[in-house]
Design an enzyme around this catalytic site. Structure first.
Site, short mmCIF file in Angstrom:
data_model
loop_
_atom_site.label_atom_id
_atom_site.label_comp_id
_atom_site.label_asym_id
_atom_site.label_seq_id
_atom_site.Cartn_x
_atom_site.Cartn_y
_atom_site.Cartn_z
NE ARG A 117 -36.24 -33.17 60.96
CZ ARG A 117 -36.56 -33.23 62.22
NH1 ARG A 117 -36.86 -32.13 62.88
NH2 ARG A 117 -36.53 -34.37 62.89
CD GLU A 216 -42.26 -37.51 64.41
OE1 GLU A 216 -41.84 -38.58 63.94
OE2 GLU A 216 -41.66 -36.87 65.29
NE ARG A 220 -40.54 -33.05 61.01
CZ ARG A 220 -40.30 -34.23 61.56
NH1 ARG A 220 -39.63 -35.14 60.89
NH2 ARG A 220 -40.71 -34.51 62.77
CB CYS A 262 -41.79 -36.22 68.41
SG CYS A 262 -40.52 -37.08 69.35
CB THR A 264 -37.03 -35.54 70.00
OG1 THR A 264 -37.83 -35.81 68.84
CG2 THR A 264 -37.06 -36.70 70.93
NE ARG A 271 -32.89 -36.01 61.44
CZ ARG A 271 -32.03 -36.80 60.80
NH1 ARG A 271 -30.83 -37.01 61.32
NH2 ARG A 271 -32.34 -37.36 59.66
NE ARG A 300 -32.45 -39.52 63.78
CZ ARG A 300 -33.58 -38.83 63.66
NH1 ARG A 300 -34.16 -38.72 62.49
NH2 ARG A 300 -34.14 -38.26 64.71
CD GLU A 305 -36.89 -41.43 65.00
OE1 GLU A 305 -37.86 -41.15 64.30
OE2 GLU A 305 -36.79 -41.15 66.21
P1 ADP Z 1 -36.28 -36.47 59.83
O1 ADP Z 1 -34.96 -35.88 59.60
O2 ADP Z 1 -37.31 -35.73 59.08
O3 ADP Z 1 -36.56 -36.63 61.27
P2 ADP Z 1 -35.57 -39.26 59.08
O4 ADP Z 1 -34.48 -39.48 60.06
O5 ADP Z 1 -36.60 -40.30 58.99
O6 ADP Z 1 -36.41 -37.93 59.26
O7 ADP Z 1 -34.90 -39.05 57.66
C1 ADP Z 1 -35.71 -38.79 56.55
C2 ADP Z 1 -34.99 -39.05 55.25
O8 ADP Z 1 -33.98 -38.09 55.07
C3 ADP Z 1 -34.33 -40.42 55.20
O9 ADP Z 1 -34.48 -40.98 53.91
C4 ADP Z 1 -32.87 -40.08 55.42
O10 ADP Z 1 -31.97 -41.01 54.87
C5 ADP Z 1 -32.78 -38.75 54.70
N1 ADP Z 1 -31.63 -37.95 55.12
C6 ADP Z 1 -31.35 -37.50 56.35
N2 ADP Z 1 -30.20 -36.82 56.36
C7 ADP Z 1 -29.74 -36.84 55.09
C8 ADP Z 1 -28.60 -36.30 54.43
N3 ADP Z 1 -27.67 -35.59 55.09
N4 ADP Z 1 -28.46 -36.54 53.11
C9 ADP Z 1 -29.39 -37.24 52.42
N5 ADP Z 1 -30.47 -37.75 52.97
C10 ADP Z 1 -30.66 -37.56 54.29
N1 IOM Z 2 -39.45 -38.48 66.62
C1 IOM Z 2 -39.90 -39.80 66.84
N2 IOM Z 2 -40.22 -40.41 65.57
N3 IOM Z 2 -39.01 -40.66 67.66
C2 IOM Z 2 -38.24 -39.96 68.67
C3 IOM Z 2 -39.69 -41.88 67.97
C4 IOM Z 2 -39.10 -42.68 69.15
O1 IOM Z 2 -38.19 -43.52 68.90
O2 IOM Z 2 -39.57 -42.49 70.27
#
Ligand code: ADP
Ligand code: IOM
Length: 348
Positions: A117, A216, A220, A262, A264, A271, A300, A305
Site C-alpha cells: 500500500r 489515517e 491508502r 504519521c 513513519t 508498506r 506485525r 499494527e
Molecule cells: P497499514 O498497512 O495500512 O498501515 P495495518 O497494519 O493496520 O495497516 O493493516 C491493515 C490491514 O491489512 C489489516 O487487516 C492487516 O491484517 C492487513 N494486511 C496487511 N498485510 C497483509 C497481507 N500481506 N495480506 C493480507 N492482509 C494484510
Molecule cells: N502509524 C501509526 N498508526 N503508528 C506508528 C502509531 C504508533 O504506534 O505510534
C-alpha cells in the site's frame, strides 16, 4: 493517561515510544504554545503518544506546516525511525521494471498473501488530524470521482462507511480488506472525528485493488492478493497509483516525499507486506529478529499494527519508507522473506 496539555507530560517507565525518547522538557516549553496556520497545536501533535503510552512513535502532523514548525521534535524522530538525516533528500523509483522479486514460495507453503500500500493526501488541504468535517467530505467526493474513472481490472465500487451494515463491515475487517473502527491511537490524534462520515472503501470485483478513504491518511491505495507473487502486486499498485494521479494532486515535499499524518509513512508512504507462516522460526525469537533486523523489516500481528500473531502467522513488512525508493522498500522485504523461508526450512 490524562494530561493538562500545559505541563510536561508524565511517561510510564515502560513507555518506549519515539516521542518519549525525543521530547525533552526544554523542547516542550519551546513548542507548547505554538500552532500551525490551520490551527493544529503542538499539544494535538503529541497527544496520541501521551494518552497511549504503548505507541511506537506517538506523534502526528496536522498539515504540511507541522513538519517545519515542530521540526525540533519531528526531525529527530524521523532520523531515528528512517535513518534519514536533516541533509538527506528523498529518492523515488516506482517502476515495475526495476524490481526483481520472483515468487519466493510458488507452492504457497509459507506465504499466505501479499499486500502493498501507499498513503497519499490531497494537496492544499490539512492532513486528517486537523481537517474539518466539510473538507473531509469534499475530499471523499473528489476521490470517489477520480476512482470512477478507472477502467478494466481496476474498476470497482465505492462503499461509504455511513451506509454499510455492521455485519458487512466486520466481515471486511476480518478478511483484512478494511480498517478497523475506534482505533485509540488514531482517536487521540483527532483522526476519528465525525466518524463514520466521509470514510469508506473502494474495491474492484476481485478485491485485489482497494482504496481506503479518510482513515489515517486521506488515501491508502492498496494492491493485494493470495500467495507470494510480489511483482504482480507491485505492478498493479504502480499502474493504479499513476491512474489516480491523473485526476488528483497529492501533497509532496522535495525533501520528505509524500507527506502523511504519521512520520513513519513519509517518503514513499509504502508498506509492502506478506502474511507468512513461520511456526518453527517464531519459537526462536532471537534468530527470527536477527533476520528481520538485518533486512530492516517490521513484524506485525495478523490483524495489522498493534495486533498479535496467531498460529505462527506474521505480517512482515519494510520498516523504512523515507530515503529509500519504492523498489528498495519491496526489494528489502523480498530479500528478508527469502531469508526467513530458508531459515524456516532449515528448522523443519
Ligand atoms: P497499514 O498497512 O495500512 O498501515 P495495518 O497494519 O493496520 O495497516 O493493516 C491493515 C490491514 O491489512 C489489516 O487487516 C492487516 O491484517 C492487513 N494486511 C496487511 N498485510 C497483509 C497481507 N500481506 N495480506 C493480507 N492482509 C494484510
Ligand atoms: N502509524 C501509526 N498508526 N503508528 C506508528 C502509531 C504508533 O504506534 O505510534
Amino acid at each position: 493517561m490524562v494530561w493538562d496539555r500545559l505541563s510536561f507530560p508524565e511517561f510510564s517507565p515502560n513507555c518506549n515510544s519515539l516521542l518519549r525518547r525525543h521530547l525533552s522538557e526544554d523542547l516542550f516549553i519551546n513548542l507548547m504554545e505554538i500552532a500551525t496556520e490551520s490551527g493544529f497545536s503542538f499539544a494535538q501533535a503529541i497527544n496520541s503518544g501521551i494518552v497511549n503510552q504503548d505507541s511506537s512513535v506517538g506523534v502526528y502532523a496536522g498539515d504540511a506546516e507541522s513538519y517545519s514548525l515542530f521540526s525540533s521534535l519531528f526531525n529527530p524522530i524521523i532520523e531515528d525511525y528512517h535513518n534519514f538525516s536533516e541533509s538527506d533528500i528523498h529518492r523515488s523509483n516506482f517502476n515495475t521494471e526495476s524490481l526483481s522479486a520472483p515468487n519466493p514460495d510458488p507452492n504457497s507453503q509459507y506465504i499466505l498473501s501479499t499486500r502493498i500500500r501507499v498513503g497519499r493526501n490531497i494537496v492544499d488541504m490539512p492532513l486528517g488530524p486537523a481537517i474539518s468535517r466539510e473538507q473531509r467530505n469534499l475530499i471523499e467526493s473528489q476521490i470517489v470521482k477520480s476512482l470512477s474513472c478507472l477502467n478494466g481490472d481496476l474498476s470497482g465500487t465505492y462503499y461509504p462507511l455511513l451506509d454499510m451494515k455492521e455485519t458487512i463491515r466486520n466481515q471486511l475487517i476480518d478478511d483484512h480488506f478494511l480498517f478497523k473502527a475506534g482505533d485509540r491511537f488514531l482517536d487521540a490524534a483527532g483522526l476519528n472525528r465525525d466518524w463514520p462520515e466521509g470514510r469508506g472503501i473502494f474495491h474492484n470485483f476481485a478485491r485485489t485493488f482497494l482504496v481506503w478513504v479518510n482513515e489515517e491518511d486521506q488515501l491508502r491505495i492498496i494492491s493485494m492478493q493470495q500467495g507470494g507473487d510480489i511483482e504482480a502486486v507491485f505492478d498493479r499498485l504502480v499502474v493504479a497509483t499513476r491512474e489516480i494521479e491523473k485526476t488528483v494532486s497529492f501533497l509532496f515535499d522535495q525533501r520528505l516525499g509524500y507527506l502523511t499524518s504519521c512520520p513513519t509513512n513519509l517518503g514513499t508512504a509504502m508498506r509492502a507486506s506478506v502474511h507468512i507462516c513461520l511456526p518453527k522460526l517464531s519459537l526462536n525469537l532471537s534468530a527470527f529478529k536477527k533476520i528481520t533486523d538485518l533486512h530492516h523489516l517490521q513484524i506485525r500481528g495478523i490483524h495489522g499494527e498493534h495486533s498479535e500473531s496467531e498460529s505462527g502467522i506474521f505480517d512482515i513488512s519494510n520498516r523504512r519508507r523515507l530515503g529509500v525508493t519504492e523498489v528498495e522498500c519491496v526489494q528489502g522485504m523480498y530479500d528478508g522473506v527469502v531469508a526467513l523461508i530458508k531459515k524456516e526450512k532449515e528448522l523443519e
